[in-house]
Design an enzyme around this catalytic site. Structure first.
Site, PDB file in Angstrom:
ATOM      1  N   TYR A 287       0.633  -1.360  -0.045  1.00  0.00           N
ATOM      2  CA  TYR A 287      -0.194   0.054   0.038  1.00  0.00           C
ATOM      3  C   TYR A 287       0.771   1.362   0.093  1.00  0.00           C
ATOM      4  CZ  TYR A 287      -4.164  -2.619   0.758  1.00  0.00           C
ATOM      5  OH  TYR A 287      -5.262  -3.530   0.576  1.00  0.00           O
TER       6      TYR A 287
ATOM      7  N   LYS B 173       4.225 -14.364   4.310  1.00  0.00           N
ATOM      8  CA  LYS B 173       4.461 -15.184   3.395  1.00  0.00           C
ATOM      9  C   LYS B 173       5.841 -15.394   2.955  1.00  0.00           C
ATOM     10  CE  LYS B 173       2.710 -17.814  -0.065  1.00  0.00           C
ATOM     11  NZ  LYS B 173       2.119 -19.214  -0.034  1.00  0.00           N
TER      12      LYS B 173
ATOM     13  N   ASP C 140      -1.493 -17.982   3.440  1.00  0.00           N
ATOM     14  CA  ASP C 140      -2.769 -18.636   2.534  1.00  0.00           C
ATOM     15  C   ASP C 140      -3.191 -20.008   3.374  1.00  0.00           C
ATOM     16  OD1 ASP C 140      -0.100 -19.772   2.517  1.00  0.00           O
ATOM     17  OD2 ASP C 140      -0.213 -20.276   0.608  1.00  0.00           O
TER      18      ASP C 140
ATOM     19  N   ASP D 188      -6.015  -6.777   5.467  1.00  0.00           N
ATOM     20  CA  ASP D 188      -7.076  -6.142   4.666  1.00  0.00           C
ATOM     21  C   ASP D 188      -7.809  -7.463   4.310  1.00  0.00           C
ATOM     22  OD1 ASP D 188      -8.675  -4.372   3.492  1.00  0.00           O
ATOM     23  OD2 ASP D 188      -7.349  -3.784   1.836  1.00  0.00           O
TER      24      ASP D 188
ATOM     25  N   ASP E   1     -11.425  -9.223   6.021  1.00  0.00           N
ATOM     26  CA  ASP E   1     -12.678  -9.419   5.229  1.00  0.00           C
ATOM     27  C   ASP E   1     -13.159 -10.736   5.267  1.00  0.00           C
ATOM     28  OD1 ASP E   1     -12.476  -6.703   4.386  1.00  0.00           O
ATOM     29  OD2 ASP E   1     -13.287  -6.900   2.276  1.00  0.00           O
TER      30      ASP E   1
END
Ligand SMILES: NC(=O)C1=CN([C@@H]2O[C@H](COP(=O)(O)OP(=O)(O)OC[C@H]3O[C@@H](n4cnc5c(N)ncnc54)[C@H](O)[C@@H]3O)[C@@H](O)[C@H]2O)C=CC1
Ligand SMILES: CC(C)CC(=O)C(=O)O
Length: 326
Positions: free
Chosen positions: A120, A167, A199, A223, A227
């Site tokens: 970001y 990751k 993941d 983020d 969700d």
């Protein structure tokens, strides 16, 4: 003296859920002066910029900010606003509530998301026709800061399980740095934690959220995973967030402007009212924050409910019920 709260409704359902939260705050015995700022898609159309300087300064100078949502201009609005309040941490609790049909009723998670860098950072280029690049920035300073905040948050709020999402098997240098920084903070403070590849973590959160508590994440992972957690507990209409800085903070629902339902008066105000409760807590009104959370939870349990939760009530009807409970 009254505390100044910058109020930035933005686009779409932001214009519906922010008035709901203000109605709730106005029923409380707190001395707030609300000052409204403009931002978002319509402001870009009318003024040529999605985030006018005056709105940026309003948020920077207020005691706290309550933000709704922006639409297509979201990245040009909310990222600079988070910067305006000096936010380094984005706190996103995702809890299941009695009375709300949820995939995983035992969910009680808090995502502590790094809020300044990762993908970001806005460093994107087209280096040749059809060839694009994005620079992912991970620094020791920001990683240590989010780790310190996450471990302290877990301790202060009674969460035993802290998981660090990463990751680093692929992004060896950047997430390798993130992990190294978290580890040094944990060692210095004597904090325990698990690490998880993000993941696989997504799958584990879906199947066994009760085994997790605080999840410390780089920016994008926070983020996305939050969700996903919204999906576990009944949807985005329920998730609040706090963008915390050293001396300032901005509070917003996790959801966006929801163009598919905007203007219908059926947006769930719970996420924004819960965000207002986080604002109250931040400014030292813990009792009022508890009352607001209790009122929203009572309405979630007993109704009325908006259509996203299977009900037929409007935003105004749910807000009125919350105010009645207060
Ligand atoms: N912080 C911000 O301002 C954000 C802005 N956005 C922007 O919002 C716009 C729409 O993005 P989407 O991906 O559709 O995400 P969204 O969060 O706006 O909506 C996703 C789904 O959740 C539902 N939903 C969201 N909030 C709800 C609420 N309070 N009550 C009932 N249902 C609710 C929507 O109706 C939609 O079906 C885009 O332009 C995007 O850029 C998206 C995320 C964050
Ligand atoms: C720039 C934002 C729209 C990205 C997002 O969804 C968020 O950070 O909440």
């Amino acid at each position: 003296m009254a505390e100044t709260i910058a109020v930035i409704p933005g686009d779409g359902i932001g214009q519906e859920v922010i008035p709901a939260a203000i109605d709730v705050l106005e029923t409380l015995d707190v001395d707030f002066e609300f000052v409204e700022g403009e931002a978002g898609d319509d402001v870009l159309d009318s003024r040529g910029e999605a985030l006018p300087e005056a709105t940026y300064e309003l948020a920077a100078g207020a005691d706290a900010t309550l933000f709704g949502a922006a639409g297509e201009t979201a990245a040009d609005v909310i990222l600079p606003l988070r910067e305006a309040v000096g936010s380094f941490a984005n706190i996103r609790p995702a809890r299941a509530y009695p009375g709300v049909d949820s995939l995983q009723p035992e969910t009680d998670l808090v995502f502590v998301r790094e809020n300044t860098e990762g993908v970001y950072s806005g460093i994107e280029h087209e280096i040749a026709d059809g060839v694009t690049t994005l620079t992912r920035v991970i620094t020791d300073e920001a990683s240590r800061k989010i780790a310190e905040y996450g471990f302290e948050y877990a301790e202060a709020n009674g969460y035993d399980d802290v998981t660090v999402a990463h990751k680093a098997n692929v992004m060896r240098t950047t997430d390798g740095q993130f992990l190294e920084s978290v580890e040094s903070v944990a060692e210095a403070g004597g904090h325990g934690y698990d690490e998880a590849l993000m993941d696989a973590l997504a799958m584990h959160l879906l199947l066994r959220p009760e085994e997790y508590g605080v999840v410390i994440c780089p920016n994008l992972a926070g983020d996305v995973l939050s969700d996903l957690a919204a999906g576990l507990v009944g949807g985005l209409g329920l998730l609040p967030s706090a963008n915390v800085g050293e001396d300032n903070a901005l509070f917003e629902p996790v959801h966006g402007s929801a163009p598919d339902i905007a203007g219908e008066g059926i947006a769930n105000p719970a996420a924004t009212v819960f965000s207002a409760a986080m604002l109250l807590e931040h400014l030292g009104y813990g009792g009022a924050a508890d009352r607001v959370r209790g009122a929203v939870e009572a309405v979630l349990e007993g109704g009325p409910r908006t259509p996203d939760l299977g009900g037929e009530a409007s935003t105004d009807e749910v807000t009125a019920a919350i105010v009645d409970r207060l």
